[in-house]
Design a protein around this motif. Sequence first.
Motif, PDB file in Angstrom:
ATOM      1  N   ALA A  20       0.808  -1.216   0.000  1.00  0.00           N
ATOM      2  CA  ALA A  20       0.000   0.000   0.000  1.00  0.00           C
ATOM      3  C   ALA A  20       0.840   1.263   0.000  1.00  0.00           C
ATOM      4  O   ALA A  20       0.304   2.350  -0.077  1.00  0.00           O
ATOM      5  N   ARG A 833     -12.673   1.139   7.083  1.00  0.00           N
ATOM      6  CA  ARG A 833     -12.783   2.327   6.234  1.00  0.00           C
ATOM      7  C   ARG A 833     -13.070   3.576   7.054  1.00  0.00           C
ATOM      8  O   ARG A 833     -12.556   4.663   6.759  1.00  0.00           O
ATOM      9  N   VAL A 836      -9.800   4.891   8.511  1.00  0.00           N
ATOM     10  CA  VAL A 836      -9.023   5.691   7.563  1.00  0.00           C
ATOM     11  C   VAL A 836      -9.692   7.038   7.336  1.00  0.00           C
ATOM     12  O   VAL A 836      -9.035   8.087   7.307  1.00  0.00           O
ATOM     13  N   LEU A 910      -4.432  10.486   0.096  1.00  0.00           N
ATOM     14  CA  LEU A 910      -4.704   9.140   0.604  1.00  0.00           C
ATOM     15  C   LEU A 910      -3.417   8.455   1.059  1.00  0.00           C
ATOM     16  O   LEU A 910      -3.379   7.828   2.115  1.00  0.00           O
ATOM     17  N   GLN A 911      -2.352   8.574   0.268  1.00  0.00           N
ATOM     18  CA  GLN A 911      -1.095   7.939   0.648  1.00  0.00           C
ATOM     19  C   GLN A 911      -0.484   8.596   1.878  1.00  0.00           C
ATOM     20  O   GLN A 911       0.114   7.912   2.715  1.00  0.00           O
ATOM     21  N   LYS A 914      -2.583   6.942   4.594  1.00  0.00           N
ATOM     22  CA  LYS A 914      -2.465   5.490   4.748  1.00  0.00           C
ATOM     23  C   LYS A 914      -1.044   5.044   5.089  1.00  0.00           C
ATOM     24  O   LYS A 914      -0.859   4.058   5.805  1.00  0.00           O
ATOM     25  N   ARG A 915      -0.060   5.761   4.584  1.00  0.00           N
ATOM     26  CA  ARG A 915       1.314   5.331   4.876  1.00  0.00           C
ATOM     27  C   ARG A 915       1.599   5.377   6.386  1.00  0.00           C
ATOM     28  O   ARG A 915       2.057   4.377   6.953  1.00  0.00           O
ATOM     29  N   ALA A 918      -0.363   2.560   7.988  1.00  0.00           N
ATOM     30  CA  ALA A 918       0.214   1.247   7.700  1.00  0.00           C
ATOM     31  C   ALA A 918       1.446   1.002   8.567  1.00  0.00           C
ATOM     32  O   ALA A 918       1.626  -0.089   9.119  1.00  0.00           O
ATOM     33  N   PHE A 955      -7.124  -3.498   4.431  1.00  0.00           N
ATOM     34  CA  PHE A 955      -6.560  -2.161   4.540  1.00  0.00           C
ATOM     35  C   PHE A 955      -5.924  -1.727   3.226  1.00  0.00           C
ATOM     36  O   PHE A 955      -6.109  -0.590   2.777  1.00  0.00           O
TER      37      PHE A 955
END
Length: 986
Positions: A20, A833, A836, A910-911, A914-915, A918, A955
């Motif tokens: 991801a 979801r 996030v 988003l990255q 999410k990074r 994660a 995820f």
Amino acid sequence: MAFSSRVMRVLALPVLLGLALPVIGQAPQSSPTDTRSVPQGMPVPATVAPAPKPEGARDPLAPLPPIPGVDQSAWLYRDSDLPQDKAWKFGTLPNGLRYAVRRNGVPPGQVAVRVRIDAGSLNERDTERGFAHLIEHLSFRGSQYVPDGEAKRIWQRLGATFGSDSNASTTPTQTVYQLDLPGATEGGLDESLKILAGMMAAPALTAQALNAERPVVLAERREQPGPQVRYSDKVRETFFAGQPLAERSPIGQLATLEAATPESVRAFHDRWYRPERAVVIISGDLDPLLLAKLVAKNFGDWKGVGANPPDPDFGKPKADAPAVGALVEPSMPPMVAMAVLRPWQYQSDTAIFNQKRMVDMVAARLISRRLENRARAGGSFLQAAVSLDDVSRSANMTTVNVVPIGDNWEAALKDVRAVIADAMATPPTQAEIDRELADYDAIMRTQVETARVEAGAKQADDMVGALDIRETVTAPDTSYQILKQAVAARMFTPETVLASTRKIFQGTATRALVNTRTPQPDAVAQLTAALKADVRPLAEDRRRQGNITFAQLPKLGTPGKVVSRERFPELGVEKIVFANGARLLLLANDGETGRVYLRVRFGRGYDALPAGRESAAWAADMALVAGGIGKFDQGDLDRLTAGRRMGMDFDIDDDAFAFNALSSPDDYADNLKLIAAKLVAPRWDAAPINRAKAAMLAGYEGFDSSPDGVLGRDLERLLRDGDPRWGTPPRAVVEATTPESFKALWAPLLASGPIEVSIFGDVKADDAIKAVAASLGAIPARKADAGPVPPIRFPAHVASPVERTHSGPADQASAVIAWPTGGGSADDRIRNRLDVLAQVFADRLFDRLRSEAGASYSPQVASQWPIGLPSGGRMIAIGNVAPDKVDLFFATARSIAADLAAKPIDTDELQRIKRPMAQRLLRMSSGNQFWMQRLGGAAYDPQRIEATKRLAEDFVSIGPADLQAVAQRFLRPDTDWTLKVVPRAK
């Protein structure tokens, strides 16, 4: 010596989560599975111990090869005879900057960086009050290599979350910049150190940056809890009268902050931000030679401006300063703080210095235990304790804090002084000393046994702490050996502890402060008299130290039989069912050496509490465990577990009650017996109930004193539409609680409902099963507690915010907006979801309310989804703001919600969200607690097993359209609920 306290393998997630993430800072690739430490089938990255040492990896204890121009001598130990912790590698650059680096793979792939500047609020002039903290803010906002506001986004792309992974703090003596960089690579760390070097040498001290960040600092200052700040300020003014620390709070003064100019702020920066005053500390999962070279590369060109100024004089305690003070703070309970002060002076950090300090610590701990025993028995004080500390290099102090029961602080202070006077007059018994040494030994032995799993961030923070007090760090085994050598040398005898007791209560000055709820014109005179009163007649007989063994606990029955044993190979977890109905979730692994996590869930939690009336449930946290077992009270149980790693904390989950403990391979079996005995033979002492009532009642005035206090009292119950199972009960309910009503509620709850035991950690599977068979598996079968599940309600939408008021500062308010979501274990994809989406929401709210408007220092957003309840979840946003910014908060939050529902977010945003998420999942999944929490209740609910299996894959799959869909479903303007807490009209 700053006492310090192998790495847990990642059980799952790393490979999938890696997919991801963008290429920059990519997580390490996986290596062949280590079948000894990892459940079958689980991938393990190369950075996770106990995988084989990378080819060509250097000996972690060997010196580093020479680095041109760097003095690599161990500067930390120049005035110490303590053995050097060889894992740390030291260096001094030509410009004077020092570094300390080491390899550490806990958690895997992370590098913890700290940049310490030896300057804080005590370095400020009168016209610079608050500048040290202000520069900390400005440095993060923008600097030589980073445009305004971009540092947060850069580190997000590298996987770091602002506020937890990247942050800073200012104290009276230092400013520390923190970066915990997950999934670190050479390139990512190089870029990060370059940014940090620019922040230190050349922050953007422009008028534009100052005008943008000043409101944020003022918001932080405004949002501090008023009563606590006033109390701490008064303590500092009283204790340190005549010293700079008396008036040097890091937050500063409104007048000097408002008067700050780029030129005046730069003058402070140039005077104190210089390489000779900086130390770069790195503990992480990279080669220490690389770490050292990157420090030299990025910080080597930094040059100070002008001459390095001498350290300011922090002064010494003044014997002729006023000895006592008084404060009237109605929203805080009455309390007395007393201190004996001695001048702080530099001490060579030697073995004998530390051993003598150990004797002092034992003396203080012994008195604190006597005070606790007296409080438990129903004394005049709710709590009291003795502590020793070096405070801001301004004084070495012995501090005594006393919280009375009710308002009679004079009687409480005299009773506490009587305990201290008795300790100063009569030697303790060797049994008492050995009791404290047993716990001290257990703490240090545990640090040795768990050294392989000590986190790099903790090691870096320990180094910062040692530097601040001008001491060293040592390996845990070295610290333990120093203690054992002191014991062997008979340094802990009744005579030596008596001498230490007398020593720690002697000094240059004795100071005291009393807080009262109502004005007492003669409070200072009363306090002075109470400090001088003859308290010898108040001394009580010391409690005898009897020998107690586990054989004396209530009998449990014959060991239970295993009727089924099922393995979940994807997770490495086993489920074992015993003949009496108890179930065990077992994850046996050696990833966290020496640690065994225990959790015993029983009954139905909130589902079993009365939903239609008030109850005594509120007192369980303070009184249930303290009530004792069988014929033994809490003091007896303390002696029973002395020197062992055992515990029994209680909490209430959505669908179960739970006892929790962190134990050891040697102790966990007996710990389980202790918990089992609590379930079958609880003791119902009245004293813990009365103490819990006194503690609860002492806090009620404080609820009204600030927006946070009101939210703490009212919010949870409001969000449950008035359900009395949640939130703070009315005062009258607490006053009406009796030992009889407490037992009437909790006795049947302890005795009924299913049992789920979780054992996660350093155990052998068969031994763990035998331990449960002999404890929770040996108790009688429990009757079912399968009553109807009370409905979970969310408040109806309101056109105008619900209003609550507070009696605190007129410039403080809070705003809350919440949307109902769901609950249960079946809809885990929706839950993921929403998690996030909450982070996206939080990031936008932070940018708009703090970075752009300066309206709130730290707005919060969270998705709260109760897995054990069928409903009751919510998305909630909270902001502490000025009263005239409440409407701005609601408008901003609703605007963000509408935008999230109207269109998908872009890929970069988003990255950036999410990074870090994660990487946080990767770090958490490298420890047993993550898996225990995820799988709580799974012995009875298979959905929780399935949800955990697919967590990583799900995820990774979350995309912009998924987030838009849940925003459209839940962030609806016709379902939101709002609350504001504003100042009460005067």
